[in-house]
Design an enzyme around this catalytic site. Sequence first.
Site, mmCIF file in Angstrom:
data_model
loop_
_atom_site.group_PDB
_atom_site.id
_atom_site.type_symbol
_atom_site.label_atom_id
_atom_site.label_comp_id
_atom_site.label_asym_id
_atom_site.label_seq_id
_atom_site.Cartn_x
_atom_site.Cartn_y
_atom_site.Cartn_z
ATOM 1 C CG HIS A 311 -2.035 0.783 1.363
ATOM 2 N ND1 HIS A 311 -1.925 2.294 1.357
ATOM 3 C CD2 HIS A 311 -3.355 0.745 0.834
ATOM 4 C CE1 HIS A 311 -3.081 2.764 1.096
ATOM 5 N NE2 HIS A 311 -3.986 1.858 0.650
ATOM 6 C CG ASP A 369 -8.241 -4.191 -2.838
ATOM 7 O OD1 ASP A 369 -7.424 -3.420 -2.642
ATOM 8 O OD2 ASP A 369 -9.640 -4.423 -2.789
HETATM 9 C C1 SDX Z 1 -6.280 0.022 -2.798
HETATM 10 O O1 SDX Z 1 -4.446 4.642 -1.840
HETATM 11 C C2 SDX Z 1 -5.333 4.111 -1.496
HETATM 12 O O2 SDX Z 1 -5.771 4.188 -0.150
HETATM 13 C C3 SDX Z 1 -6.026 2.708 -2.094
HETATM 14 C C4 SDX Z 1 -6.889 1.990 -1.343
HETATM 15 C C5 SDX Z 1 -8.332 2.723 -0.918
HETATM 16 O O3 SDX Z 1 -8.908 2.154 -0.096
HETATM 17 O O4 SDX Z 1 -8.456 3.589 -1.890
HETATM 18 O O5 SDX Z 1 -6.332 1.588 -0.136
HETATM 19 C C6 SDX Z 1 -7.256 0.826 -2.240
HETATM 20 O O6 SDX Z 1 -6.034 0.537 -3.806
HETATM 21 C C7 SDX Z 1 -5.438 -0.739 -2.173
HETATM 22 C C8 SDX Z 1 -4.147 -1.350 -2.890
HETATM 23 C C9 SDX Z 1 -4.501 -2.447 -3.717
HETATM 24 N N1 SDX Z 1 -3.579 -2.608 -4.735
HETATM 25 C C10 SDX Z 1 -2.898 -3.743 -4.701
HETATM 26 O O7 SDX Z 1 -3.269 -4.699 -3.708
HETATM 27 C C11 SDX Z 1 -2.211 -4.273 -5.848
HETATM 28 C C12 SDX Z 1 -0.603 -4.997 -5.582
HETATM 29 N N2 SDX Z 1 0.032 -3.801 -4.748
HETATM 30 C C13 SDX Z 1 0.834 -2.864 -5.497
HETATM 31 O O8 SDX Z 1 0.771 -2.597 -6.792
HETATM 32 C C14 SDX Z 1 1.269 -1.741 -4.671
HETATM 33 O O9 SDX Z 1 1.675 -2.359 -3.377
HETATM 34 C C15 SDX Z 1 0.535 -0.518 -4.612
HETATM 35 C C16 SDX Z 1 0.137 -0.092 -6.173
HETATM 36 C C17 SDX Z 1 -0.531 -0.765 -3.518
HETATM 37 C C18 SDX Z 1 1.266 0.456 -4.069
HETATM 38 O O10 SDX Z 1 2.317 0.990 -4.904
HETATM 39 P P1 SDX Z 1 3.403 2.025 -4.581
HETATM 40 O O11 SDX Z 1 3.147 2.742 -3.351
HETATM 41 O O12 SDX Z 1 3.687 2.957 -5.864
HETATM 42 O O13 SDX Z 1 4.586 1.153 -4.221
HETATM 43 P P2 SDX Z 1 5.666 0.688 -5.178
HETATM 44 O O14 SDX Z 1 5.128 -0.057 -6.376
HETATM 45 O O15 SDX Z 1 6.753 1.647 -5.323
HETATM 46 O O16 SDX Z 1 6.306 -0.721 -4.097
HETATM 47 C C19 SDX Z 1 7.180 -0.164 -3.272
HETATM 48 C C20 SDX Z 1 8.153 -1.361 -3.395
HETATM 49 C C21 SDX Z 1 8.659 -1.810 -4.891
HETATM 50 O O17 SDX Z 1 9.923 -2.320 -4.988
HETATM 51 P P3 SDX Z 1 11.296 -1.447 -5.147
HETATM 52 O O18 SDX Z 1 11.052 -0.921 -6.556
HETATM 53 O O19 SDX Z 1 11.457 -0.488 -3.975
HETATM 54 O O20 SDX Z 1 12.356 -2.637 -4.974
HETATM 55 O O21 SDX Z 1 7.626 -2.751 -3.036
HETATM 56 C C22 SDX Z 1 7.570 -3.473 -3.992
HETATM 57 C C23 SDX Z 1 7.649 -2.748 -5.512
HETATM 58 O O22 SDX Z 1 8.159 -3.667 -6.277
HETATM 59 N N3 SDX Z 1 6.073 -4.114 -4.010
HETATM 60 C C24 SDX Z 1 5.612 -5.161 -4.208
HETATM 61 C C25 SDX Z 1 4.215 -5.353 -4.058
HETATM 62 N N4 SDX Z 1 3.724 -4.039 -3.888
HETATM 63 C C26 SDX Z 1 4.670 -3.320 -3.862
HETATM 64 N N5 SDX Z 1 6.192 -6.479 -4.668
HETATM 65 C C27 SDX Z 1 5.687 -7.505 -4.786
HETATM 66 N N6 SDX Z 1 3.955 -7.814 -4.592
HETATM 67 C C28 SDX Z 1 3.590 -6.374 -4.167
HETATM 68 N N7 SDX Z 1 2.196 -6.382 -4.078
#
Ligand code: SDX
Length: 434
Positions: A311, A369
């Site tokens: 998140h 989720d």
């Molecule tokens: C919702 O914003 C809100 O409040 C949203 C929400 C709401 O109520 O409105 O809470 C609802 O959207 C919840 C999130 C649902 N999405 C998912 O579950 C999809 C999987 N999650 C990721 O796509 C990601 O964690 C996000 C999109 C939720 C957050 O992305 P960020 O903040 O841009 O974080 P990032 O992509 O920069 O990740 C940070 C690191 C990265 O590694 P590095 O580049 O630092 O090496 O963590 C890794 C990412 O690769 N990472 C994951 C991961 N999520 C982040 N690695 C594996 N699996 C994951 N799920």
Amino acid sequence: MQNKVKPNGTATLTVKGTTAELPVYSGTLGPDVIDIATLNKQTDHFTLDPGFTSTGSCESQITFIDGDKGILLHRGYPIDQLAEKSNYLEVCYLLLNGELPTASELEDYTTSITMHTMLHAQFDRFFEGFRRDAHPMAIMVGAVGALSAFYHDSTDITDPYQRLVAAHRMIAKMPTIAGRAHKYSIGQPFISPRNELDYASNFLRMCFAVPAEDYQVQEVMARAMDKIFILHADHEQNASTSTVRLAGSSGANPFACIAAGIACLWGPSHGGANEAALNMLQEIGTVDRIPEYVARAKDKSDPFRLMGFGHRVYKNYDPRAKVMQKTCHEVLEAVGHNNDPLLQVAMELEKIALEDPYFIDKKLYPNIDFYSGITLKAMGFPTEMFTVLFALARTVGWIAQWQEMIEDPTQRIGRPRQIYTGAPMRDYKPVGAR
Ligand code: SDX
């Protein structure tokens, strides 16, 4: 909304010999902010923060999130208390008005919403324009946007009464539209709302009843549905809420703004994650395949991510996920699927991920989720309906945030700038000279 930030000194920023003095403000809770509105005037520089990781877009009094502590408050009330002790329409009233209603206020509000649940009779023909296999989120984006074509008398955003009517209409009609989107996709007749039912029961009946027989909503399902709506009601300045605020800042009508929010929520990184998380659990299938998928999630060359994990704000367990997990167990118990293989995979995946250094270092925890998909599947919803339910529940949050933005005396059209790295100015070349 009355501006309530408290001045708390200044920040100085020096760039190429020019020093800007920028005001610092404190809110009620959370980090202080640096007001950079005059930065360009003082230094002829813009800031750049494409994912808004360090940028606040507004002042708000609706929802507060402490991502490190895993805290979520709606008008100061913790989400776990609201989920356990309140109901969705009471939370709607709280989000929109700032205070919990008295008994008579809640009764009046509930009656007003109930009396707006029907749709214009001609609206039902709108659905027939879609193919039967259309994704219900495509239908929701179209249908909600089309509401402005049916309810012209509540589109003047400068009229507080019309804003109130539009809010009531959308909160009341979203379950009816969502129920129709589901029925349309399975080729069953539409079921009309019933005024004697509560909000969640009415929705479940519109989704699962058939004209051929009576339908009794199970109390445990109605309670679970109402709780799921509460958990999804609002969440500060997430992507879809920011979309609604930006659309609203141009003066667009409320139906168009909410339709824009639905479109943004559909993305798998946002509200589409519940559908993606269930599809992921089904693809993993069995506990013994979890290590393969955890390895893929950690592999930078593999675009696969654990859906329902991570998140932007929560660097701790999403407090909504805890309530969602409990609700998941209650629903599975009620339907006799306590040992649903998907739940076994989900719980083992959560255990493995929470012990894995990669997820610990990156503070990746289950979010709302992760368990919602298993719960909604057990309740009988097809996977494509999961994000529709998220949109239904989040409508009140979008409206509350939109209303706060419209009533903010300092509100202006949102118009970010950029850093330009394209071609320098050059003269047009006739086609023969290219
Ligand atoms: C919702 O914003 C809100 O409040 C949203 C929400 C709401 O109520 O409105 O809470 C609802 O959207 C919840 C999130 C649902 N999405 C998912 O579950 C999809 C999987 N999650 C990721 O796509 C990601 O964690 C996000 C999109 C939720 C957050 O992305 P960020 O903040 O841009 O974080 P990032 O992509 O920069 O990740 C940070 C690191 C990265 O590694 P590095 O580049 O630092 O090496 O963590 C890794 C990412 O690769 N990472 C994951 C991961 N999520 C982040 N690695 C594996 N699996 C994951 N799920």
